[in-house]
Design a protein around this motif. Structure first.
Motif, PDB file in Angstrom:
ATOM      1  N   LEU A   1       0.827  -1.205   0.000  1.00 36.11           N
ATOM      2  CA  LEU A   1       0.000   0.000   0.000  1.00 36.11           C
ATOM      3  C   LEU A   1       0.864   1.258   0.000  1.00 36.11           C
ATOM      4  CD1 LEU A   1      -2.905  -0.922   2.450  1.00 36.11           C
ATOM      5  CD2 LEU A   1      -3.175  -0.047   0.114  1.00 36.11           C
ATOM      6  N   LEU A   2       1.908   1.252   0.803  1.00 35.65           N
ATOM      7  CA  LEU A   2       2.808   2.411   0.858  1.00 35.65           C
ATOM      8  C   LEU A   2       3.512   2.606  -0.477  1.00 35.65           C
ATOM      9  CD1 LEU A   2       4.318   1.880   4.429  1.00 35.65           C
ATOM     10  CD2 LEU A   2       2.673   3.632   3.725  1.00 35.65           C
ATOM     11  N   ALA A   3       3.911   1.497  -1.102  1.00 37.40           N
ATOM     12  CA  ALA A   3       4.565   1.580  -2.411  1.00 37.40           C
ATOM     13  C   ALA A   3       3.599   2.116  -3.461  1.00 37.40           C
ATOM     14  CB  ALA A   3       5.088   0.201  -2.822  1.00 37.40           C
ATOM     15  N   ALA A   4       2.346   1.668  -3.409  1.00 39.04           N
ATOM     16  CA  ALA A   4       1.334   2.130  -4.358  1.00 39.04           C
ATOM     17  C   ALA A   4       1.063   3.616  -4.181  1.00 39.04           C
ATOM     18  CB  ALA A   4       0.046   1.335  -4.186  1.00 39.04           C
ATOM     19  N   ALA A   5       1.007   4.066  -2.935  1.00 40.56           N
ATOM     20  CA  ALA A   5       0.761   5.479  -2.653  1.00 40.56           C
ATOM     21  C   ALA A   5       1.900   6.336  -3.185  1.00 40.56           C
ATOM     22  CB  ALA A   5       0.592   5.685  -1.155  1.00 40.56           C
ATOM     23  N   ASP A   6       3.132   5.892  -2.970  1.00 34.94           N
ATOM     24  CA  ASP A   6       4.292   6.626  -3.459  1.00 34.94           C
ATOM     25  C   ASP A   6       4.282   6.691  -4.986  1.00 34.94           C
ATOM     26  OD1 ASP A   6       7.035   7.829  -2.985  1.00 34.94           O
ATOM     27  OD2 ASP A   6       7.581   6.123  -4.245  1.00 34.94           O
ATOM     28  N   ARG A   7       3.920   5.595  -5.604  1.00 29.61           N
ATOM     29  CA  ARG A   7       3.907   5.530  -7.071  1.00 29.61           C
ATOM     30  C   ARG A   7       2.844   6.439  -7.676  1.00 29.61           C
ATOM     31  NH1 ARG A   7       4.016  -0.260 -10.249  1.00 29.61           N
ATOM     32  NH2 ARG A   7       3.701   0.517 -12.366  1.00 29.61           N
ATOM     33  N   ARG A   8       1.764   6.664  -6.945  1.00 27.86           N
ATOM     34  CA  ARG A   8       0.686   7.532  -7.439  1.00 27.86           C
ATOM     35  C   ARG A   8       0.741   8.937  -6.853  1.00 27.86           C
ATOM     36  NH1 ARG A   8       0.995   4.741 -11.118  1.00 27.86           N
ATOM     37  NH2 ARG A   8      -0.447   3.070 -11.741  1.00 27.86           N
ATOM     38  N   GLY A   9       1.785   9.229  -6.092  1.00 28.79           N
ATOM     39  CA  GLY A   9       1.960  10.588  -5.577  1.00 28.79           C
ATOM     40  C   GLY A   9       0.980  10.974  -4.487  1.00 28.79           C
ATOM     41  N   MET A  10       0.566   9.997  -3.667  1.00 31.78           N
ATOM     42  CA  MET A  10      -0.404  10.254  -2.612  1.00 31.78           C
ATOM     43  C   MET A  10       0.185   9.934  -1.242  1.00 31.78           C
ATOM     44  SD  MET A  10      -3.040  11.346  -4.268  1.00 31.78           S
ATOM     45  CE  MET A  10      -4.327  11.308  -3.000  1.00 31.78           C
ATOM     46  N   ASN A  11      -0.304  10.646  -0.224  1.00 28.31           N
ATOM     47  CA  ASN A  11       0.041  10.341   1.158  1.00 28.31           C
ATOM     48  C   ASN A  11      -1.103   9.549   1.775  1.00 28.31           C
ATOM     49  OD1 ASN A  11       2.566  11.664   1.420  1.00 28.31           O
ATOM     50  ND2 ASN A  11       1.505  13.640   1.488  1.00 28.31           N
ATOM     51  N   ILE A  12      -0.770   8.498   2.510  1.00 26.48           N
ATOM     52  CA  ILE A  12      -1.811   7.681   3.141  1.00 26.48           C
ATOM     53  C   ILE A  12      -1.482   7.425   4.601  1.00 26.48           C
ATOM     54  CG2 ILE A  12      -2.324   6.517   0.946  1.00 26.48           C
ATOM     55  CD1 ILE A  12      -0.959   3.992   2.146  1.00 26.48           C
ATOM     56  N   VAL A  13      -2.519   7.099   5.362  1.00 23.51           N
ATOM     57  CA  VAL A  13      -2.349   6.638   6.739  1.00 23.51           C
ATOM     58  C   VAL A  13      -3.184   5.375   6.891  1.00 23.51           C
ATOM     59  CG1 VAL A  13      -1.846   8.870   7.785  1.00 23.51           C
ATOM     60  CG2 VAL A  13      -4.225   8.164   7.496  1.00 23.51           C
ATOM     61  N   LEU A  14      -2.703   4.476   7.717  1.00 23.55           N
ATOM     62  CA  LEU A  14      -3.393   3.216   7.990  1.00 23.55           C
ATOM     63  C   LEU A  14      -3.791   3.177   9.464  1.00 23.55           C
ATOM     64  CD1 LEU A  14      -1.002   0.785   6.086  1.00 23.55           C
ATOM     65  CD2 LEU A  14      -3.221   1.633   5.300  1.00 23.55           C
ATOM     66  N   PRO A  15      -4.869   2.489   9.798  1.00 23.51           N
ATOM     67  CA  PRO A  15      -5.287   2.411  11.205  1.00 23.51           C
ATOM     68  C   PRO A  15      -4.357   1.504  12.009  1.00 23.51           C
ATOM     69  CG  PRO A  15      -6.640   0.966   9.881  1.00 23.51           C
ATOM     70  CD  PRO A  15      -5.789   1.745   8.905  1.00 23.51           C
ATOM     71  N   SER A  16      -4.255   1.777  13.281  1.00 27.27           N
ATOM     72  CA  SER A  16      -3.499   0.888  14.161  1.00 27.27           C
ATOM     73  C   SER A  16      -4.463  -0.162  14.708  1.00 27.27           C
ATOM     74  CB  SER A  16      -2.892   1.676  15.329  1.00 27.27           C
ATOM     75  OG  SER A  16      -3.919   2.204  16.149  1.00 27.27           O
TER      76      SER A  16
END
Length: 288
Positions: A176-191
């Protein structure tokens, strides 16, 4: 002299404040410039450092950068890109390699030719913007909302939500982090703790309304909630994926079938970027 001392101290403090503000402005401007420059950068893996593989890598990175800069996921596989990709070298500003086996001995007589390298490519901003203009698109340089991503993975008896700290979702988190970086987006995931606290631990995300996820999304630092549900299909030998996101009073839904979860995540985050950048709905018509 005693009466003037506070004035001197105040003048000194005021000067320091001005200096700190100036530094802060410069730092913020630099950070924004760096973020903008990253949009025009892409990375792929190639074998060796010969020109033939490098040219293939350039073409691959060009498509990714066009999608990243514009936010238009719909450019993936667009036939109109073929002419530009065949001449991708002319749009490159700089590139570099990183040996994935750095520090490890050469394994056979081929030397470095068969070693995998991370090829990082920086493209000329004006040239990329020119291609987008020719395609009827434009750079998405305004604020990009941070996505709070909630993804449920279902494979037989296994059913879990991808978290920032759960051991069972290590691979999916990295993807997910790799996909976000590839699409130029910042993401957060729940703990895991946040899921348990909100009563979502073990819940079926598709049954949870967006209003139920909004507080948790905000608590995690997200601005928009993106919900994904991936189900493994033995028959199709791939993941069946459904995505959902509410934006500006509309519910957007899209899906993809028979893909790896890496590709499913790129389609999910890329689809969200396409909506947020006003490049259309990835699933057709949105619901009010």
């Amino acid at each position: 002299m005693t009466r003037r001392q506070p004035v001197l101290i105040w003048l000194g403090a005021a000067t320091i404040v001005r200096m700190l503000l100036a530094v802060a402005v410069v730092w913020c401007a630099s950070a924004m410039a760096a973020a903008g420059a990253d949009l025009y950068r892409a990375q792929t893996v190639v074998t060796g450092q010969d020109e033939a593989n490098r040219i293939i890598g350039f073409a691959f990175c060009l498509e990714d950068v066009l999608i990243k800069v514009s936010g238009a996921q719909k450019l993936a596989g667009d036939r109109r890109l073929a002419a530009y990709k065949s001449n991708a070298k002319s749009f490159v500003r700089a590139f570099n390699y990183r040996d994935q086996f750095l520090g490890k001995p050469v394994r056979d007589e081929q030397g470095t030719r068969d070693r995998p390298y991370d090829l990082t490519v920086d493209f000329e901003e004006k040239k990329i913007n020119g291609i987008l203009k020719a395609l009827g698109l434009k750079p998405w340089l305004s604020h990009r909302p941070r996505l709070a991503v909630f993804v449920e993975m279902e494979n037989g008896t296994r059913d879990f939500i991808v978290t920032v700290d759960g051991a069972q979702s290590d691979l999916q988190r990295d993807a997910l982090l790799a996909a976000a970086d590839r699409r130029g987006m910042n993401i957060v995931l729940p703990s895991m703790a946040a899921l348990a606290k909100s009563g979502l631990e073990g819940a079926k995300l598709e049954t949870v309304p967006s209003s139920g996820l909004a507080p948790l999304a905000t608590e995690q630092g997200g601005e928009v909630a993106l919900v994904g549900h991936l189900v493994w299909s033995d028959r199709e030998l791939g993941w069946i994926t459904r995505w959902r996101m509410d934006w500006q009073g509309r519910t957007h839904r899209w899906q993809v079938r028979r893909v790896t979860f890496d590709e499913a995540f790129r389609r999910g985050i890329g689809g969200a970027a396409q909506i947020l950048s006003d490049n259309g709905d990835p699933g057709g018509r949105a619901r009010h």
